[in-house]
Motif scaffolding. Structure first.
Motif, short mmCIF file in Angstrom:
data_model
loop_
_atom_site.label_atom_id
_atom_site.label_comp_id
_atom_site.label_asym_id
_atom_site.label_seq_id
_atom_site.Cartn_x
_atom_site.Cartn_y
_atom_site.Cartn_z
N UNK A 122 0.87 -1.18 0.00
CA UNK A 122 0.00 0.00 0.00
C UNK A 122 0.90 1.22 0.00
N UNK A 123 0.78 2.03 -1.04
CA UNK A 123 1.65 3.21 -1.22
C UNK A 123 3.13 2.84 -1.15
N UNK A 138 -5.21 6.02 -1.89
CA UNK A 138 -4.19 5.02 -1.56
C UNK A 138 -3.96 4.12 -2.77
N UNK A 139 -2.72 3.72 -2.99
CA UNK A 139 -2.37 2.84 -4.10
C UNK A 139 -2.11 1.43 -3.57
N UNK A 140 -2.87 0.48 -4.07
CA UNK A 140 -2.72 -0.92 -3.65
C UNK A 140 -2.13 -1.71 -4.81
N UNK A 141 -1.00 -2.35 -4.58
CA UNK A 141 -0.35 -3.08 -5.65
C UNK A 141 0.23 -4.40 -5.20
N UNK A 142 0.78 -5.13 -6.18
CA UNK A 142 1.43 -6.41 -5.89
C UNK A 142 2.91 -6.16 -5.67
N UNK A 143 3.46 -6.76 -4.64
CA UNK A 143 4.88 -6.63 -4.34
C UNK A 143 5.70 -7.11 -5.54
N UNK A 144 6.79 -6.44 -5.84
CA UNK A 144 7.57 -6.71 -7.05
C UNK A 144 7.91 -8.18 -7.22
N UNK A 145 8.42 -8.82 -6.16
CA UNK A 145 8.84 -10.21 -6.29
C UNK A 145 7.67 -11.20 -6.29
N UNK A 146 6.44 -10.69 -6.10
CA UNK A 146 5.26 -11.55 -6.09
C UNK A 146 4.45 -11.48 -7.38
#
Length: 201
Positions: A122-123, A138-146
């Motif tokens: 998140x952010x 708020x920005x919700x994203x996927x973790x880079x390595x996931x």
């Protein structure tokens, strides 16, 4: 009480509707669960019974326990506006729900697991609390390595941008939580006034 991890169709049959989405098993057995099914003579529910069932349905849909549900209700009570609508808006602000709504996970249970296992940011910061309440923008994203995880890739391949309070960036695999949704934008079949009446007793 521990979280229910049994058959979801059985829960849907209890409430008489496919509360977890399309369900072929529910279509085959759309009557109450139990040994006697349709043959069981059920007494007419009291007013309290109807209100309690609606609360149980809301808790089952969003996959949360009584303590957290009551905490959100108390928060909804403090906010301006209609308490029942405030409650549903707060439920929609939960991180696990938004991960599900964005299409990152196929179900809320899967979304909760992704959050708990630190696959969601998140952010830009990892947040592993499914009940975390998001704020506007708020920005919700996927973790880079996931980002290469099969469960996430499969879920995103069939995603549809259906919710006006969310904005999705497929290149970044991230979505923006624009604002709390209005009641008419929330698709869940919940009569929130019954829940308010129950807690007001």
């Amino acid at each position: 009480m521990a979280r229910y991890i049994g058959p979801r169709t059985k829960v849907a049959r209890k409430f008489g509707e496919p509360i977890f989405g399309a369900d072929k098993s529910f279509e085959k057995k759309n009557f109450p669960p139990g040994q006697h099914g349709l043959a069981r003579k059920r007494k007419k529910l009291s007013e309290y019974g109807i209100q309690l069932k609606e609360k149980q349905k809301a808790k089952a849909i969003y996959g949360i326990q009584e303590k957290q549900f009551r905490k959100l209700f108390d928060e909804a009570l403090r906010l301006e506006g209609i308490t029942g609508e405030n409650l549903l808006k707060l439920l929609e602000c939960r991180l696990d729900n938004v991960v599900y709504r964005l299409g990152i996970a196929p179900t809320r249970a899967a979304a909760r697991q992704l959050v708990s296992h630190r696959h969601i940011v998140v952010n830009g910061n990892v947040v592993n609390i499914p009940s975390y309440l998001l704020k506007a923008n708020d920005i919700v994203g996927v973790r880079e390595k996931s980002k290469s995880l099969e469960v996430i890739q499969d879920s995103l391949s069939g995603r549809i941008n259906r919710f006006p309070w969310l904005e999705w960036d497929s290149a970044a695999m991230a979505g923006k939580f624009l604002q709390k949704p209005e009641r008419e934008e929330i698709p869940e079949n919940i009569t929130e006034q019954l829940i308010v009446e129950l807690y007001s007793k």
